[in-house]
Design a protein around this motif. Structure first.
Motif, PDB file in Angstrom:
ATOM      1  N   ALA A   8      -5.772  -3.758   0.070  1.00  0.00           N
ATOM      2  CA  ALA A   8      -6.660  -4.840   0.019  1.00  0.00           C
ATOM      3  C   ALA A   8      -6.659  -5.945  -1.062  1.00  0.00           C
ATOM      4  O   ALA A   8      -7.201  -7.003  -0.619  1.00  0.00           O
ATOM      5  N   LEU A   9      -5.968  -5.488  -1.873  1.00  0.00           N
ATOM      6  CA  LEU A   9      -5.733  -6.597  -3.171  1.00  0.00           C
ATOM      7  C   LEU A   9      -4.849  -7.632  -2.181  1.00  0.00           C
ATOM      8  O   LEU A   9      -4.803  -8.859  -2.477  1.00  0.00           O
ATOM      9  N   GLY A  57       0.848  -1.318  -0.062  1.00  0.00           N
ATOM     10  CA  GLY A  57       0.013  -0.018  -0.087  1.00  0.00           C
ATOM     11  C   GLY A  57       0.795   1.496  -0.045  1.00  0.00           C
ATOM     12  O   GLY A  57       0.467   2.221  -0.739  1.00  0.00           O
ATOM     13  N   GLY A  58       2.003   1.073   0.765  1.00  0.00           N
ATOM     14  CA  GLY A  58       2.539   2.442   0.902  1.00  0.00           C
ATOM     15  C   GLY A  58       3.493   2.640  -0.375  1.00  0.00           C
ATOM     16  O   GLY A  58       3.889   3.862  -1.008  1.00  0.00           O
ATOM     17  N   PHE A  59       3.984   1.299  -1.062  1.00  0.00           N
ATOM     18  CA  PHE A  59       4.554   1.577  -2.255  1.00  0.00           C
ATOM     19  C   PHE A  59       3.647   2.391  -3.506  1.00  0.00           C
ATOM     20  O   PHE A  59       4.087   3.219  -4.468  1.00  0.00           O
ATOM     21  N   VAL A  60       2.505   1.563  -3.433  1.00  0.00           N
ATOM     22  CA  VAL A  60       1.608   2.463  -4.405  1.00  0.00           C
ATOM     23  C   VAL A  60       1.154   3.670  -4.343  1.00  0.00           C
ATOM     24  O   VAL A  60       1.293   4.702  -5.286  1.00  0.00           O
ATOM     25  N   ALA A  61       1.118   3.940  -3.047  1.00  0.00           N
ATOM     26  CA  ALA A  61       1.013   5.163  -2.587  1.00  0.00           C
ATOM     27  C   ALA A  61       2.024   6.667  -3.010  1.00  0.00           C
ATOM     28  O   ALA A  61       1.601   7.411  -3.525  1.00  0.00           O
ATOM     29  N   VAL A  62       3.186   5.988  -2.691  1.00  0.00           N
ATOM     30  CA  VAL A  62       4.307   6.702  -3.376  1.00  0.00           C
ATOM     31  C   VAL A  62       4.570   6.800  -4.835  1.00  0.00           C
ATOM     32  O   VAL A  62       4.867   7.886  -5.127  1.00  0.00           O
ATOM     33  N   LEU A  63       4.109   5.873  -5.460  1.00  0.00           N
ATOM     34  CA  LEU A  63       4.175   5.871  -6.824  1.00  0.00           C
ATOM     35  C   LEU A  63       3.309   6.777  -7.470  1.00  0.00           C
ATOM     36  O   LEU A  63       3.484   7.418  -8.313  1.00  0.00           O
ATOM     37  N   ALA A  71      -9.179  -5.801   6.062  1.00  0.00           N
ATOM     38  CA  ALA A  71      -8.081  -5.887   6.859  1.00  0.00           C
ATOM     39  C   ALA A  71      -6.717  -5.388   6.042  1.00  0.00           C
ATOM     40  O   ALA A  71      -5.918  -4.672   6.353  1.00  0.00           O
ATOM     41  N   GLY A  72      -6.580  -5.912   4.887  1.00  0.00           N
ATOM     42  CA  GLY A  72      -5.651  -5.412   3.927  1.00  0.00           C
ATOM     43  C   GLY A  72      -5.707  -3.992   3.644  1.00  0.00           C
ATOM     44  O   GLY A  72      -4.548  -3.278   3.491  1.00  0.00           O
ATOM     45  N   ALA A  73      -6.940  -3.413   3.271  1.00  0.00           N
ATOM     46  CA  ALA A  73      -6.995  -2.048   2.979  1.00  0.00           C
ATOM     47  C   ALA A  73      -6.603  -1.179   4.300  1.00  0.00           C
ATOM     48  O   ALA A  73      -5.876   0.133   4.093  1.00  0.00           O
ATOM     49  N   LEU A  74      -6.971  -1.808   5.598  1.00  0.00           N
ATOM     50  CA  LEU A  74      -6.498  -0.948   6.590  1.00  0.00           C
ATOM     51  C   LEU A  74      -5.002  -0.574   6.816  1.00  0.00           C
ATOM     52  O   LEU A  74      -4.354   0.284   6.869  1.00  0.00           O
ATOM     53  N   SER A  75      -4.400  -1.667   6.363  1.00  0.00           N
ATOM     54  CA  SER A  75      -2.898  -1.765   6.539  1.00  0.00           C
ATOM     55  C   SER A  75      -2.240  -1.129   5.437  1.00  0.00           C
ATOM     56  O   SER A  75      -1.247  -0.354   5.534  1.00  0.00           O
ATOM     57  N   GLY A  76      -2.805  -1.133   4.242  1.00  0.00           N
ATOM     58  CA  GLY A  76      -2.710  -0.328   3.105  1.00  0.00           C
ATOM     59  C   GLY A  76      -2.666   1.251   3.495  1.00  0.00           C
ATOM     60  O   GLY A  76      -1.799   1.844   3.036  1.00  0.00           O
ATOM     61  N   GLY A  89      -3.398  17.772  -8.481  1.00  0.00           N
ATOM     62  CA  GLY A  89      -3.732  18.899  -7.476  1.00  0.00           C
ATOM     63  C   GLY A  89      -4.080  18.778  -6.115  1.00  0.00           C
ATOM     64  O   GLY A  89      -3.464  17.907  -5.574  1.00  0.00           O
ATOM     65  N   ALA A  90      -4.948  19.511  -5.645  1.00  0.00           N
ATOM     66  CA  ALA A  90      -5.423  19.452  -4.345  1.00  0.00           C
ATOM     67  C   ALA A  90      -5.753  18.054  -3.867  1.00  0.00           C
ATOM     68  O   ALA A  90      -5.877  17.611  -2.813  1.00  0.00           O
ATOM     69  N   ALA A  91      -6.185  17.336  -4.761  1.00  0.00           N
ATOM     70  CA  ALA A  91      -6.821  15.742  -4.402  1.00  0.00           C
ATOM     71  C   ALA A  91      -5.827  14.831  -4.736  1.00  0.00           C
ATOM     72  O   ALA A  91      -6.047  13.546  -4.314  1.00  0.00           O
ATOM     73  N   HIS A  92      -4.475  15.267  -4.739  1.00  0.00           N
ATOM     74  CA  HIS A  92      -3.497  14.311  -4.909  1.00  0.00           C
ATOM     75  C   HIS A  92      -3.388  13.345  -3.857  1.00  0.00           C
ATOM     76  O   HIS A  92      -2.965  12.105  -3.874  1.00  0.00           O
ATOM     77  N   TRP A  93      -2.971  13.884  -2.552  1.00  0.00           N
ATOM     78  CA  TRP A  93      -2.864  13.098  -1.419  1.00  0.00           C
ATOM     79  C   TRP A  93      -3.936  11.943  -1.148  1.00  0.00           C
ATOM     80  O   TRP A  93      -3.802  10.911  -0.587  1.00  0.00           O
ATOM     81  N   ILE A  94      -5.265  12.516  -1.506  1.00  0.00           N
ATOM     82  CA  ILE A  94      -6.501  11.668  -1.056  1.00  0.00           C
ATOM     83  C   ILE A  94      -6.389  10.565  -1.975  1.00  0.00           C
ATOM     84  O   ILE A  94      -6.672   9.333  -1.711  1.00  0.00           O
ATOM     85  N   VAL A  95      -6.291  10.884  -3.103  1.00  0.00           N
ATOM     86  CA  VAL A  95      -5.952   9.561  -4.508  1.00  0.00           C
ATOM     87  C   VAL A  95      -4.960   8.850  -4.186  1.00  0.00           C
ATOM     88  O   VAL A  95      -5.055   7.549  -4.063  1.00  0.00           O
ATOM     89  N   ALA A  96      -3.812   9.164  -3.724  1.00  0.00           N
ATOM     90  CA  ALA A  96      -2.582   8.290  -3.289  1.00  0.00           C
ATOM     91  C   ALA A  96      -3.053   7.369  -2.267  1.00  0.00           C
ATOM     92  O   ALA A  96      -2.849   6.472  -2.242  1.00  0.00           O
ATOM     93  N   LEU A  97      -3.784   8.029  -1.030  1.00  0.00           N
ATOM     94  CA  LEU A  97      -4.202   7.316  -0.173  1.00  0.00           C
ATOM     95  C   LEU A  97      -5.280   5.949  -0.078  1.00  0.00           C
ATOM     96  O   LEU A  97      -5.090   5.115   0.133  1.00  0.00           O
ATOM     97  N   LEU A  98      -6.006   6.626  -1.044  1.00  0.00           N
ATOM     98  CA  LEU A  98      -7.007   5.490  -1.792  1.00  0.00           C
ATOM     99  C   LEU A  98      -6.481   4.514  -2.733  1.00  0.00           C
ATOM    100  O   LEU A  98      -6.681   3.234  -2.464  1.00  0.00           O
ATOM    101  N   CYS A  99      -5.595   5.009  -3.507  1.00  0.00           N
ATOM    102  CA  CYS A  99      -4.644   3.763  -4.117  1.00  0.00           C
ATOM    103  C   CYS A  99      -4.077   2.808  -3.035  1.00  0.00           C
ATOM    104  O   CYS A  99      -3.749   1.824  -3.508  1.00  0.00           O
ATOM    105  N   GLY A 100      -3.196   3.575  -1.928  1.00  0.00           N
ATOM    106  CA  GLY A 100      -2.552   2.643  -1.103  1.00  0.00           C
ATOM    107  C   GLY A 100      -3.608   1.458  -0.561  1.00  0.00           C
ATOM    108  O   GLY A 100      -3.448   0.399  -0.286  1.00  0.00           O
ATOM    109  N   ALA A 101      -4.782   2.231  -0.232  1.00  0.00           N
ATOM    110  CA  ALA A 101      -5.935   1.319   0.553  1.00  0.00           C
ATOM    111  C   ALA A 101      -6.167   0.100  -0.282  1.00  0.00           C
ATOM    112  O   ALA A 101      -6.382  -0.908  -0.055  1.00  0.00           O
TER     113      ALA A 101
END
Length: 390
Positions: free
Chosen positions: A127-128, A96-102, A269-274, A111-123
Motif C-alpha cells: 500500500a505504501l 510486500g513480499g520482502f516485508v512479509a518475509v522479514l 491496488a498496492g495493498a493487493l499486490s503486496g 505464534g499462531a498469528a504469525h502468518w496473518i501478521v506477516a500477510l498484513l505487513c506485506g499488504a
C-alpha cells in the motif's frame, strides 16, 4: 430493459474474451505445426490438458501458481476501473513480499498469528509503494505509469541492498542465505497454512503422498476478489472511485474529492499486490524465495494480462488467472515433446493482444451507439417541438 442490457453487455464481454482465447490457441497451434508438424496435435493437447498432465497434484499446482497472478490482476484491474494504470504491481509485490518475509523470519514469537501478521505487513508495505505514485498523480499530476515504473526499480534495488545488509547485533544476516544468494526460509509459524487442500491435490506414489504446493492462498485470493467486486459495484465508495476514473472534473463538480480517490485507488491496488507477494514468499517449501538479482517479479506484469483478459471484472479476473495458470502449467510439459516452453508465452501474448483489441472495438461501437442514440433523441425532441408549434 436495464437488466436485459446488463446481460447483453456481460455476454458480449465473455464472448470477446472467449474469441481472444480461441485465436491465441490457434496461433499457438500454428507455431507448433511449423516447429514440428508430426507432434503438433499432441503438443496442443498437452497445452489443453494443463494441470491434468500430472493428475490431482498438477491441478493443485495450477491453483498455487494462479494465486499471485489473481492478486496482481485484481490490483491492476482495480486501478483500471478507477481510471489508473498500475504498472507498478511488480514492485509492490516485491516490497510486500520482502516485508512479509522479514516479519516471517524475525518474529516467530507471534505464534499462531504469525502468518496473518506477516500477510498484513506485506499488504501495508505494498500500500505504501502504491501510495507514492498515487500522491504524485493527485498533487503534481505526474503520470502514474512513469512514477510506478520508477518505484519498481527503487523497490528492486532497495530490497537487494536490504537483504544483504540487514544484520543483527552479532553481525549475522537477518534474512540472507549467502550460499544460495536468496532469502532464508521463514519460520514454520509464518508459512501459509494448507487448510486441508493438500489432502485434495496429491498423487499417490506407492505408499507416499506426492502433495502439491497449493495452500490457503487461493482461498484468500478468491475471497478478496469477491470483496473488491462488492466494493466496486455495491458501495458508494466504489461508485465514487469509478466516477472519478471516468471523469475527474465532473466528479469534483458533483462533490467527490478527486485527489483523495486517486490516492486511495493506488493504495488499495498496492495493498493487493503486496498481499500477492506475501502469499508467494510465505510458502518457502514450494521453492519461492526472493533471489538477489536484477529481475523484476514476472507475476506483477502477468497481472496486467490477467486483468485485460478478465476485462477488469474481479470475478472475471479469478477465471482468467486460473486459465493463464492452467495453460502455463500445461505448457511446461511441452519440453517432453522437444518444443520450447516459451511457446506458451506467445499464446498468452496473442490472447492478451486480441483481448485488448476486442475491448477497443467494443468501446468504439459503444461510443458510436451512444452518439447515434443521442442524435435520435435530439431529432425526436425537435419533431415534438415542431408539432407542438403547429
Amino acid at each position: 430493459m436495464n437488466k436485459r442490457r446488463f446481460r447483453l453487455k456481460g455476454a458480449s464481454s465473455a464472448a470477446s474474451s472467449l474469441i481472444a482465447i480461441l485465436v491465441g490457441l490457434a496461433a499457438g497451434f500454428l507455431i507448433l505445426l511449423i516447429s514440428n508438424p508430426s507432434k503438433s496435435l499432441q503438443g496442443l493437447w498437452t497445452i489443453l490438458q494443463g494441470g491434468f498432465n500430472n493428475g490431482r497434484k498438477g491441478m493443485g499446482q495450477v491453483l498455487y501458481y494462479a494465486t499471485p497472478i489473481i492478486m496482481t490482476g485484481l490490483s491492476v484491474g482495480f486501478a483500471f476501473k478507477t481510471g489508473l494504470f498500475n504498472i507498478g504491481a511488480s514492485g509492490q509485490l516485491m516490497v510486500g513480499g520482502f516485508v512479509a518475509v522479514l516479519v516471517g523470519i524475525t518474529c516467530p514469537w507471534l505464534g499462531a498469528a504469525h502468518w496473518i501478521v506477516a500477510l498484513l505487513c506485506g499488504a501495508l508495505a505494498g500500500a505504501l509503494w502504491g501510495f507514492i505514485p498515487g500522491l504524485f498523480k493527485a498533487l503534481l499530476n505526474v503520470n502514474e505509469v512513469i512514477s510506478a515504473i520508477m518505484m519498481n526499480y527503487i523497490g528492486l534495488y532497495g530490497i537487494n541492498y536490504l537483504i544483504k545488509n540487514l544484520t543483527n547485533a552479532d553481525g549475522a544476516y537477518l534474512v540472507y542465505d549467502k550460499l544460495k544468494n536468496q532469502t532464508m526460509n521463514v519460520a514454520e509459524s509464518a508459512v501459509i497454512p494448507k487448510w486441508g487442500l493438500d489432502k485434495l491435490f496429491y498423487n499417490m506414489k506407492g505408499n507416499y503422498m506426492d502433495v502439491s504446493s497449493v495452500n490457503a492462498g487461493i482461498i484468500i485470493a478468491i475471497f478478496l476478489a469477491i470483496v473488491i467486486y462488492v466494493i466496486l459495484n455495491k458501495t458508494a465508495f466504489g461508485y465514487e472511485l469509478k466516477a472519478c476514473g471516468l471523469n475527474k472534473h465532473a466528479s469534483t463538480y458533483a462533490g467527490i474529492n478527486g485527489n483523495r480517490s486517486v490516492v486511495l485507488s493506488m493504495v488499495i491496488a498496492g495493498a493487493l499486490s503486496g498481499i500477492a507477494g506475501a502469499l508467494m514468499y510465505l510458502a518457502p517449501a514450494s521453492g519461492m524465495h526472493i533471489h538477489v538479482e536484477e529481475v523484476l517479479a514476472a507475476q506483477g506484469f502477468n497481472g496486467i494480462s490477467v486483468a485485460l483478459l478478465g476485462l477488469s471484472n474481479p470475478i472475471g479476473i479469478i477465471f482468467s488467472g486460473l486459465f493463464i495458470s492452467y495453460i502455463t502449467v500445461g505448457g511446461s510439459y511441452l519440453q517432453s515433446l522437444k518444443y520450447m516452453k516459451e511457446i506458451i508465452d506467445i499464446i498468452i501474448g496473442v490472447i492478451i493482444y486480441f483481448s485488448a483489441f476486442s475491448l477497443f472495438v467494443k468501446n468504439l461501437l459503444s461510443r458510436v451507439g451512444r452518439r447515434k442514440n443521442h442524435h435520435t433523441a435530439e431529432d425526436g425532441i425537435a419533431k415534438t417541438e415542431g408539432g407542438a408549434a403547429q
